[in-house]
Design a protein around this motif. Sequence first.
Motif, PDB file in Angstrom:
ATOM      1  N   SER A  13       0.843  -1.181   0.000  1.00  0.00           N
ATOM      2  CA  SER A  13       0.000   0.000   0.000  1.00  0.00           C
ATOM      3  C   SER A  13       0.886   1.242   0.000  1.00  0.00           C
ATOM      4  CB  SER A  13      -0.905  -0.006   1.244  1.00  0.00           C
ATOM      5  OG  SER A  13      -1.823   1.061   1.188  1.00  0.00           O
ATOM      6  N   VAL A  14       0.273   2.384   0.082  1.00  0.00           N
ATOM      7  CA  VAL A  14       1.016   3.626   0.268  1.00  0.00           C
ATOM      8  C   VAL A  14       1.017   3.935   1.764  1.00  0.00           C
ATOM      9  CG1 VAL A  14       0.541   4.524  -2.041  1.00  0.00           C
ATOM     10  CG2 VAL A  14      -1.061   5.000  -0.196  1.00  0.00           C
ATOM     11  N   PRO A  15       1.981   4.709   2.259  1.00  0.00           N
ATOM     12  CA  PRO A  15       1.998   5.035   3.689  1.00  0.00           C
ATOM     13  C   PRO A  15       0.723   5.757   4.102  1.00  0.00           C
ATOM     14  CG  PRO A  15       4.082   5.629   2.665  1.00  0.00           C
ATOM     15  CD  PRO A  15       3.147   5.269   1.556  1.00  0.00           C
ATOM     16  N   GLY A  16       0.292   5.512   5.317  1.00  0.00           N
ATOM     17  CA  GLY A  16      -0.896   6.185   5.823  1.00  0.00           C
ATOM     18  C   GLY A  16      -1.260   5.716   7.201  1.00  0.00           C
ATOM     19  N   GLN A  84       9.596   0.005  -0.678  1.00  0.00           N
ATOM     20  CA  GLN A  84      10.334   0.080  -1.937  1.00  0.00           C
ATOM     21  C   GLN A  84       9.700   1.133  -2.828  1.00  0.00           C
ATOM     22  OE1 GLN A  84      11.231  -3.554  -4.032  1.00  0.00           O
ATOM     23  NE2 GLN A  84      11.021  -4.767  -2.167  1.00  0.00           N
ATOM     24  N   TRP A  85      10.530   1.781  -3.643  1.00  0.00           N
ATOM     25  CA  TRP A  85      10.024   2.610  -4.727  1.00  0.00           C
ATOM     26  C   TRP A  85       9.665   1.666  -5.869  1.00  0.00           C
ATOM     27  CZ3 TRP A  85       8.744   7.297  -3.564  1.00  0.00           C
ATOM     28  CH2 TRP A  85       9.491   8.047  -2.668  1.00  0.00           C
ATOM     29  N   VAL A  86       8.469   1.810  -6.412  1.00  0.00           N
ATOM     30  CA  VAL A  86       8.008   0.942  -7.494  1.00  0.00           C
ATOM     31  C   VAL A  86       7.514   1.828  -8.637  1.00  0.00           C
ATOM     32  CG1 VAL A  86       6.368  -0.870  -8.153  1.00  0.00           C
ATOM     33  CG2 VAL A  86       7.329  -0.838  -5.842  1.00  0.00           C
ATOM     34  N   TRP A  94       2.168  -6.262  -8.230  1.00  0.00           N
ATOM     35  CA  TRP A  94       2.429  -6.487  -6.809  1.00  0.00           C
ATOM     36  C   TRP A  94       1.139  -6.907  -6.106  1.00  0.00           C
ATOM     37  CZ3 TRP A  94       7.128  -4.941  -4.115  1.00  0.00           C
ATOM     38  CH2 TRP A  94       8.167  -4.618  -4.987  1.00  0.00           C
ATOM     39  N   ASN A  95       1.263  -7.512  -4.937  1.00  0.00           N
ATOM     40  CA  ASN A  95       0.128  -7.908  -4.109  1.00  0.00           C
ATOM     41  C   ASN A  95      -0.365  -6.675  -3.350  1.00  0.00           C
ATOM     42  OD1 ASN A  95      -1.767  -9.308  -2.574  1.00  0.00           O
ATOM     43  ND2 ASN A  95      -0.247 -10.025  -1.095  1.00  0.00           N
ATOM     44  N   LEU A 100      -6.143  -0.404  -4.757  1.00  0.00           N
ATOM     45  CA  LEU A 100      -5.015   0.518  -4.927  1.00  0.00           C
ATOM     46  C   LEU A 100      -4.559   0.609  -6.380  1.00  0.00           C
ATOM     47  CD1 LEU A 100      -3.015   2.509  -3.749  1.00  0.00           C
ATOM     48  CD2 LEU A 100      -1.513   0.572  -3.193  1.00  0.00           C
ATOM     49  N   ALA A 101      -4.492  -0.510  -7.079  1.00  0.00           N
ATOM     50  CA  ALA A 101      -4.052  -0.475  -8.484  1.00  0.00           C
ATOM     51  C   ALA A 101      -4.982   0.407  -9.303  1.00  0.00           C
ATOM     52  CB  ALA A 101      -3.991  -1.882  -9.068  1.00  0.00           C
TER      53      ALA A 101
END
Length: 108
Positions: A13-16, A84-86, A94-95, A100-101
């Motif tokens: 996920s993204v940070p939050g 990680q930067w993706v 990614w899982n 999110l995607a």
Amino acid sequence: MQRANDPGAGQWSVPGGRVQPGELLAEAVVRELAEETGLEGVCGELIGLVERVSPTYHYVILDFAVTVLSDDEPRPGTDALDVQWVPLEEVAEWNLVDGLAEFLHEHG
């Protein structure tokens, strides 16, 4: 970041996180970024919002743009197993946490 806790433990996920009492949204954004990735940043504009509803919770998630202030590599913090930067074009492989995607695709 790979989430360490539910909901979505083990997924990316993204940070939050939660806004603390008396804290402004922008303050929460940069605090959560630092806690989960070790990176310092400046909160930018609101990108969009998402609701996640289940029988046990109802989350309203506000996603903001952030300007990272250094070239430091991210490191997992309190709620992250890994960070990680993706590249955007690779995130769908990614899982990811649910939705999110689609959110990233819609908002670039």
